[in-house]
Design an enzyme around this catalytic site. Structure first.
Site, PDB file in Angstrom:
ATOM      1  N   THR A  12      70.414  47.437  48.636  1.00 35.30           N
ATOM      2  CA  THR A  12      70.021  48.300  49.755  1.00 35.30           C
ATOM      3  C   THR A  12      68.550  48.681  49.634  1.00 35.30           C
ATOM      4  O   THR A  12      68.017  48.760  48.532  1.00 35.30           O
ATOM      5  CB  THR A  12      70.877  49.591  49.794  1.00 35.30           C
ATOM      6  N   ASN A  14      67.733  51.495  51.089  1.00 37.96           N
ATOM      7  CA  ASN A  14      67.856  52.907  51.445  1.00 37.96           C
ATOM      8  C   ASN A  14      68.204  53.756  50.204  1.00 37.96           C
ATOM      9  O   ASN A  14      69.338  53.773  49.740  1.00 37.96           O
ATOM     10  CB  ASN A  14      68.957  53.011  52.527  1.00 37.96           C
ATOM     11  N   GLU A  43      70.134  40.417  58.159  1.00 32.59           N
ATOM     12  CA  GLU A  43      70.937  41.314  58.987  1.00 32.59           C
ATOM     13  C   GLU A  43      71.044  40.728  60.389  1.00 32.59           C
ATOM     14  O   GLU A  43      70.069  40.703  61.134  1.00 32.59           O
ATOM     15  CB  GLU A  43      70.280  42.712  58.996  1.00 32.59           C
ATOM     16  N   ASP A  72      76.943  48.863  55.276  1.00 35.06           N
ATOM     17  CA  ASP A  72      76.316  48.872  56.590  1.00 35.06           C
ATOM     18  C   ASP A  72      76.960  49.928  57.449  1.00 35.06           C
ATOM     19  O   ASP A  72      78.177  50.085  57.419  1.00 35.06           O
ATOM     20  CB  ASP A  72      76.492  47.505  57.255  1.00 35.06           C
ATOM     21  N   PHE A 150      69.768  61.926  57.025  1.00 34.78           N
ATOM     22  CA  PHE A 150      68.779  61.003  57.586  1.00 34.78           C
ATOM     23  C   PHE A 150      69.290  60.488  58.928  1.00 34.78           C
ATOM     24  O   PHE A 150      70.382  60.859  59.381  1.00 34.78           O
ATOM     25  CB  PHE A 150      68.518  59.841  56.608  1.00 34.78           C
ATOM     26  N   GLY A 151      68.489  59.638  59.545  1.00 36.11           N
ATOM     27  CA  GLY A 151      68.906  58.969  60.781  1.00 36.11           C
ATOM     28  C   GLY A 151      69.392  59.912  61.869  1.00 36.11           C
ATOM     29  O   GLY A 151      68.709  60.882  62.230  1.00 36.11           O
ATOM     30  N   PHE A 152      70.598  59.674  62.379  1.00 33.86           N
ATOM     31  CA  PHE A 152      71.128  60.429  63.512  1.00 33.86           C
ATOM     32  C   PHE A 152      71.819  61.738  63.095  1.00 33.86           C
ATOM     33  O   PHE A 152      72.405  62.415  63.944  1.00 33.86           O
ATOM     34  CB  PHE A 152      72.112  59.548  64.303  1.00 33.86           C
ATOM     35  N   ASP A 153      71.751  62.080  61.833  1.00 30.57           N
ATOM     36  CA  ASP A 153      72.426  63.300  61.348  1.00 30.57           C
ATOM     37  C   ASP A 153      72.092  64.559  62.160  1.00 30.57           C
ATOM     38  O   ASP A 153      72.987  65.362  62.437  1.00 30.57           O
ATOM     39  CB  ASP A 153      72.109  63.546  59.862  1.00 30.57           C
ATOM     40  N   ARG A 180      80.738  57.197  55.546  1.00 30.07           N
ATOM     41  CA  ARG A 180      80.388  56.540  54.290  1.00 30.07           C
ATOM     42  C   ARG A 180      81.175  57.135  53.135  1.00 30.07           C
ATOM     43  O   ARG A 180      81.638  56.414  52.261  1.00 30.07           O
ATOM     44  CB  ARG A 180      78.878  56.635  54.030  1.00 30.07           C
TER      45      ARG A 180
END
Ligand code: ITT
Length: 196
Positions: A12, A14, A43, A72, A150-153, A180
């Site tokens: 990863t 990340n 990907e 993913d 992170f991201g859409f949190d 996850r």
């Protein structure tokens, strides 16, 4: 277990995801020695996350001697966006981000969304691939809230805790209910059951 049999690679880019599983390995007393590996994976833009994870896993073949896995995830706005951004989540995050996403759903009163996570494992002792999945259902927040994750949190309100966005929860709270987190638990159960 011999030294090399004891090693498991998480491929990863990340670091946040890597730390999450590292933490769980120690809490759950998983005896594997976890290492992050940054090799480039392929990907594809498939229609579902499992297909993306499976292709990514197979693109590593021959590059790591041992047991390895990828994870993913995707964010799906079922209402009103019919599942978008889904497998395009990374790209949408990089281009329009949470602000852009909120603009897309501005006119809609009701929203439904979910995260899906798939862990794809190549388990060397069985010379076989395994998949572990997790999903969480929720809604979209009207505003961007919280600084964790992170991201859409910051725009996701899980149905099990509808007053908080994922970004307002502690890492531990998020892991205990997240897509996850659920996939990690299944994965860890498998490793424990199949440890020598
Ligand atoms: P890899 O190197 O492991 O692929 P990544 O950051 O590209 O890491 P994914 O492809 O799994 O992550 O996820 C796609 C996007 O979905 C990611 O960039 C985030 O924007 C979003 N996402 C995934 N899991 C998330 C989570 O738990 N909370 C918020 N957003 C998430």
């Amino acid at each position: 277990m011999k030294q090399e049999e004891n090693m498991i690679y998480f491929v990863t880019g990340n670091g946040y995801k890597f730390n999450e599983i590292l933490d769980l390995f120690s809490k759950e007393h998983v005896k594997y020695n976890l290492k992050q590996n940054n090799i480039k994976t392929i990907e594809i833009q498939a229609i579902n996350i499992k297909e993306v994870a499976s292709f990514k896993l197979n693109s590593i073949k021959g590059q790591i001697d041992g047991t390895y896995f990828v994870e993913d995830a995707g964010f799906f706005v079922d209402t009103p966006l019919n599942g978008f951004p889904g497998v395009y989540s990374s790209y949408i995050m990089k281009t329009i981000g949470n602000k852009g996403l909120l603009r897309l759903i501005d006119d809609f009163e009701n929203t439904e969304a979910h995260f899906t996570s798939v862990i794809a494992l190549y388990f060397k002792p069985h010379n076989k691939n395994y998949f572990f999945e997790g999903k969480i259902q929720g809604k979209i927040s009207r505003t961007i809230r919280g600084s964790g994750g992170f991201g859409f949190d910051p725009v996701f309100l899980p149905n099990v805790m509808p007053s908080m966005t994922f970004a307002e929860l502690t890492t531990e709270e998020k892991n205990s209910i997240s897509h996850r987190g659920l996939a990690w638990i299944k994965f860890i159960r498998f490793l424990k059951e199949n440890m020598n």
